[in-house]
Design a protein around this motif. Sequence first.
Motif, short mmCIF file in Angstrom:
data_model
loop_
_atom_site.label_atom_id
_atom_site.label_comp_id
_atom_site.label_asym_id
_atom_site.label_seq_id
_atom_site.Cartn_x
_atom_site.Cartn_y
_atom_site.Cartn_z
N PRO A 155 0.58 -5.53 -6.79
CA PRO A 155 0.90 -4.09 -6.75
C PRO A 155 0.13 -3.28 -7.79
O PRO A 155 -0.30 -2.16 -7.51
CB PRO A 155 2.41 -4.07 -7.02
CG PRO A 155 2.89 -5.40 -6.52
CD PRO A 155 1.79 -6.36 -6.83
N ASP A 156 -0.06 -3.84 -8.98
CA ASP A 156 -0.80 -3.12 -10.02
C ASP A 156 -2.25 -2.91 -9.60
O ASP A 156 -2.83 -1.83 -9.84
CB ASP A 156 -0.76 -3.89 -11.34
CG ASP A 156 0.62 -3.84 -11.98
OD1 ASP A 156 1.43 -2.97 -11.58
OD2 ASP A 156 0.89 -4.66 -12.88
N SER A 204 -6.30 2.25 -5.49
CA SER A 204 -6.03 3.42 -4.64
C SER A 204 -6.59 4.70 -5.24
O SER A 204 -6.79 5.69 -4.53
CB SER A 204 -4.53 3.56 -4.40
OG SER A 204 -3.86 3.88 -5.61
N ARG A 205 -6.85 4.68 -6.54
CA ARG A 205 -7.40 5.87 -7.20
C ARG A 205 -8.92 5.83 -7.29
O ARG A 205 -9.54 6.74 -7.84
CB ARG A 205 -6.81 5.99 -8.62
CG ARG A 205 -5.30 6.18 -8.64
CD ARG A 205 -4.82 6.55 -10.03
NE ARG A 205 -5.06 5.50 -11.00
CZ ARG A 205 -4.19 4.54 -11.30
NH1 ARG A 205 -3.02 4.50 -10.67
NH2 ARG A 205 -4.47 3.62 -12.20
N VAL A 246 -3.39 -2.78 -6.50
CA VAL A 246 -3.40 -1.79 -5.41
C VAL A 246 -3.30 -0.38 -5.99
O VAL A 246 -4.02 0.54 -5.57
CB VAL A 246 -2.25 -2.06 -4.42
CG1 VAL A 246 -2.11 -0.90 -3.44
CG2 VAL A 246 -2.49 -3.36 -3.67
N GLU A 247 -2.42 -0.22 -6.97
CA GLU A 247 -2.25 1.10 -7.59
C GLU A 247 -3.55 1.56 -8.24
O GLU A 247 -3.95 2.72 -8.10
CB GLU A 247 -1.13 1.02 -8.64
CG GLU A 247 -0.94 2.28 -9.46
CD GLU A 247 -0.46 3.47 -8.63
OE1 GLU A 247 -0.72 4.61 -9.05
OE2 GLU A 247 0.14 3.23 -7.56
N ALA A 248 -4.22 0.64 -8.93
CA ALA A 248 -5.48 0.99 -9.61
C ALA A 248 -6.58 1.29 -8.60
O ALA A 248 -7.32 2.27 -8.73
CB ALA A 248 -5.90 -0.13 -10.54
#
Length: 691
Positions: free
Chosen positions: A418-419, A425-426, A421-423
Amino acid sequence: MDVGPTGEGMVAGSVVAMTATLVERRGGAAAVERWLAESGGGLTLVEVADISRWSTIDQAMAMFESAARVIEEPDLGRAVGAEMLRQYRGTEVHALLRSLESPENLIANVSQTASKFATTHSVRAAELSDGRAVVVSTGNDDRSHPMWCGFIAGLLSQSSRLFAMDEASVTETTCQCRGDDECTFEVSWDPSSGPSTEAERRIAELEDQVATITARFEALQATATELVAADDVAQVMHEIIKRAGYAVRATQYVLAVRLTPHGAPSIEHRGYGRDGPSPDLIDALLADHAEPHDDREGSLLMVDVATRRRWFGRMAAIFPRGSTFLPEERRLLNAYAANAANALEATVARDEAKRRHQTARALLELSSALAEVGTPDEVAQRLAEAVLDLVDSTHAGVLLWDEAAGGLSYRGYAGYTPDAVEALSRVTVTRSDTPLLPVMLRDRKPIFIRSETADPYLQTLLATTGVDLVVVVPIGTHDRFMGVVVTPLEDDRDEDDDLLERLGGLTSQGATALENARLVETLHHQGLHDPLSALPNRRLFRTRMNDALARGRRSGNPPAVIFIDLDDFKVLNDSFGHEAGDKVITEVAERLRSAVRAADTVARLGGDEFAVILENLNDPPVDAAMVAQKLVRQVREPITVSGVEVGISASAGAVVARATDDHDSLLRRADAHMYKAKSGGRDRAVAEAAG
């Protein structure tokens, strides 16, 4: 070249296995159990029967002494030594020794033949004549053992028997066990003994040759059977090393091959500790097959593993320095290496066929899955998920090209934390971020990127995902770049045509699916947006209004609606024409859009009518009135039409939703307040009084 552990002071497994055979022959299964229990080595019957397993001299002598007690045979060493050569009639070992052609030549090469059974002693022929020899043996640590002296005497006694002569007489005249510097054996035999005629001797030799050929055929047949039954490359290599150890006696064996030209090496070895063969030896085995190598004074036997079509690598048998191989052993090892090459080629072909079947099935499943998706983001997600099955990767990402932004952004993820993916996605990768992107846009070819790349931007990206090597494969057609698939590789073994072919099939389907998705997306967008202003149309406005009303009821913070109508637009349209009217509509749409928040909805309901939905207001009646006034001011700015500056204006009505409102009732009230603004003189906004 460093070949790793040397195996100094080791006794061949065949010696221990023969000891087990004698114990069983003399005393039965019960004697064997007692022998194993008393020997103190903790070995099982399976382990002592494994002729490829080497033991230390102390372990072997302890087993000799225990066996001598169990079967009451004080001269056990000599019995085992004699039986060692008797048992080999009709085997590869017999053929190896007979290739020396006479007892004299056999004893002349005694240092080589003795090393097949142990590397604990240096053995040499001190004197040689017709029917007589003197052999000297010295323990490597300047000590010997009575049992081992007996073993050597037993071996020497059979040197003449190998050539159809009577057994040789062997007498030990000096012995390290008695304090002498070396062990000396006087050996004599009668060259005229054995078959009485040349014909009988020739018949005996032919019988031995037939037995040897039969055994050799059976051994190769058994090897072929084992290899055919093997499920994978690792099992094939294991069987090859095991079988080669039966024919070519050494303390260590290594098989090193590359299954694909750019793949990582596959290594199988025996006789090494936990660390395995040294890197130097592996490099030598995998070096260009035309390159010469150091044979360590004859103690390293290295042969090519190759078919007529391709070269895989090499196989090696290794002794400690000072021990050497017989010439016949190279031929034998070559035969097993040829078996290995053919088996590897067949296994690689079988694996390739299996991979192609799996690839075809995975691509078919992907095709079915892509037929069910409707948006580019959904296509990207399905592609990322398919990569994991197609190339057995741990994770994968799909970045799509945004022409307006001039960059790539992550739209599909599979296997990431998840971390991560979060990184990701930006992340938007533009031409200015890395020189790789212009290259990809120009060449549209796969690129492999390593963590040690000189590109700092790519270094950071790889660090974010925690990988050392990735392959980037473009998605697109011959005239359109659509994005890329990115997936990590464990090592160089995946940098091959097979990998790129599989990913190429995936990206080809992905390109078609993206084209279809974008066509569907375009049609869907056109169905929900005004073609002139690109604003949401009445249909999309209704949907968003209903959603806003539902959210307002849940939160207790009602939305507001502003209805806007241009003043005297028909006059402007009639005076300057429809093209001028279209320009005014387009300009007004942009002014309205720029005057509100990104989360607010500005829609064109038709003609010169617009509507705005406002949500999450601090004070809905007050805020709605203020925004309505702002919109009227924005529209009021002059517009240049056909070279003429034209003044325009708009009337607006603002209302806040009530608990009983639906789309139609709310829009009617906003429309009614807009008409109040027109009745009041136009170019103004009228807001519903707070109730």
